[in-house]
Scaffold this motif. Structure first.
Motif, PDB file in Angstrom:
ATOM      1  N   ALA A  73      45.436  26.081  32.502  1.00  0.00           N
ATOM      2  CA  ALA A  73      46.552  25.382  31.862  1.00  0.00           C
ATOM      3  C   ALA A  73      47.384  26.377  31.056  1.00  0.00           C
ATOM      4  O   ALA A  73      48.618  26.348  31.094  1.00  0.00           O
ATOM      5  CB  ALA A  73      46.038  24.255  30.967  1.00  0.00           C
ATOM      6  N   TRP A  74      46.707  27.269  30.361  1.00  0.00           N
ATOM      7  CA  TRP A  74      47.404  28.278  29.565  1.00  0.00           C
ATOM      8  C   TRP A  74      48.204  29.204  30.478  1.00  0.00           C
ATOM      9  O   TRP A  74      49.363  29.499  30.222  1.00  0.00           O
ATOM     10  CB  TRP A  74      46.385  29.066  28.740  1.00  0.00           C
ATOM     11  N   CYS A  75      47.582  29.666  31.570  1.00  0.00           N
ATOM     12  CA  CYS A  75      48.252  30.575  32.502  1.00  0.00           C
ATOM     13  C   CYS A  75      49.424  29.904  33.206  1.00  0.00           C
ATOM     14  O   CYS A  75      50.436  30.560  33.494  1.00  0.00           O
ATOM     15  CB  CYS A  75      47.265  31.123  33.533  1.00  0.00           C
ATOM     16  N   ASP A  76      49.310  28.612  33.484  1.00  0.00           N
ATOM     17  CA  ASP A  76      50.418  27.879  34.100  1.00  0.00           C
ATOM     18  C   ASP A  76      51.615  27.809  33.152  1.00  0.00           C
ATOM     19  O   ASP A  76      52.763  27.838  33.582  1.00  0.00           O
ATOM     20  CB  ASP A  76      49.992  26.464  34.501  1.00  0.00           C
ATOM     21  N   ALA A  77      51.335  27.736  31.846  1.00  0.00           N
ATOM     22  CA  ALA A  77      52.404  27.656  30.852  1.00  0.00           C
ATOM     23  C   ALA A  77      53.010  29.024  30.561  1.00  0.00           C
ATOM     24  O   ALA A  77      54.223  29.163  30.415  1.00  0.00           O
ATOM     25  CB  ALA A  77      51.874  27.032  29.559  1.00  0.00           C
ATOM     26  N   MET A  78      52.155  30.049  30.460  1.00  0.00           N
ATOM     27  CA  MET A  78      52.620  31.398  30.154  1.00  0.00           C
ATOM     28  C   MET A  78      51.572  32.412  30.584  1.00  0.00           C
ATOM     29  O   MET A  78      50.484  32.460  30.021  1.00  0.00           O
ATOM     30  CB  MET A  78      52.885  31.548  28.658  1.00  0.00           C
ATOM     31  N   ARG A  92      45.098  34.729  40.574  1.00  0.00           N
ATOM     32  CA  ARG A  92      45.678  35.662  41.545  1.00  0.00           C
ATOM     33  C   ARG A  92      46.518  34.940  42.601  1.00  0.00           C
ATOM     34  O   ARG A  92      47.482  35.500  43.101  1.00  0.00           O
ATOM     35  CB  ARG A  92      44.586  36.493  42.215  1.00  0.00           C
ATOM     36  N   ALA A  93      46.182  33.694  42.912  1.00  0.00           N
ATOM     37  CA  ALA A  93      46.926  32.924  43.918  1.00  0.00           C
ATOM     38  C   ALA A  93      48.159  32.229  43.331  1.00  0.00           C
ATOM     39  O   ALA A  93      49.001  31.749  44.083  1.00  0.00           O
ATOM     40  CB  ALA A  93      46.008  31.881  44.562  1.00  0.00           C
ATOM     41  N   SER A  94      48.270  32.187  42.009  1.00  0.00           N
ATOM     42  CA  SER A  94      49.364  31.454  41.378  1.00  0.00           C
ATOM     43  C   SER A  94      50.611  32.327  41.229  1.00  0.00           C
ATOM     44  O   SER A  94      50.562  33.549  41.359  1.00  0.00           O
ATOM     45  CB  SER A  94      48.927  30.926  40.010  1.00  0.00           C
ATOM     46  N   HIS A  95      51.733  31.680  40.954  1.00  0.00           N
ATOM     47  CA  HIS A  95      52.992  32.379  40.729  1.00  0.00           C
ATOM     48  C   HIS A  95      52.840  33.294  39.510  1.00  0.00           C
ATOM     49  O   HIS A  95      52.437  32.845  38.448  1.00  0.00           O
ATOM     50  CB  HIS A  95      54.123  31.373  40.489  1.00  0.00           C
TER      51      HIS A  95
END
Length: 126
Positions: free
Chosen positions: A39-44, A68-71
């Motif tokens: 959730a944190w990585c998705d936000a920033m 690694r698979a995320s934007h």
């Protein structure tokens, strides 16, 4: 200021890690499990992630693969920080995309050394 996300289910490890990283000049955020980390990585996306292996809800290896698979997932340097000592498991983490590996217990000098080797921390002149 560089950012670091400390992901560990142990409040003590998070506190120790925070103190070390803040002393090294990092802005630090914490996550107690893999779901909170994602959730944190998705936000920033942070500059570096200090990641435990064994956690409830989602283990560190799954977090690593998802990051690694995320934007923007190629951005953070990921340092696994675990009590896992078997060479096969360490290799698995590195092959999954971890940049470094620290075995618990650790201290500030070990963390600083890994951050220096990744180019995230300048060597201080004596």
């Amino acid at each position: 200021m560089k950012t670091c996300l400390v992901v560990d289910d142990s409040p003590v490890i998070r506190k120790v890690s925070r103190r070390i990283l803040e002393d090294l000049g990092f802005e630090v955020a914490e996550a107690a499990n893999g779901v909170a980390a994602m959730a944190w990585c998705d936000a920033m996306m942070p500059d570096v992630i200090l990641l435990d292996w064994w956690m409830p809800e989602m283990d560190g290896l799954e977090v690593l693969r998802r990051v690694r698979a995320s934007h923007g997932g190629n951005v953070p340097q990921v340092i696994f920080c675990s009590g896992e000592t078997e060479i096969e498991r360490i290799r698995e983490a590195l092959e999954a995309g971890a940049d470094e590996y620290i075995m618990k217990p650790f201290d500030g000098a070990i963390v600083a050394g890994k951050l220096q080797s990744l180019g995230l921390l300048q060597v201080r002149a004596a």
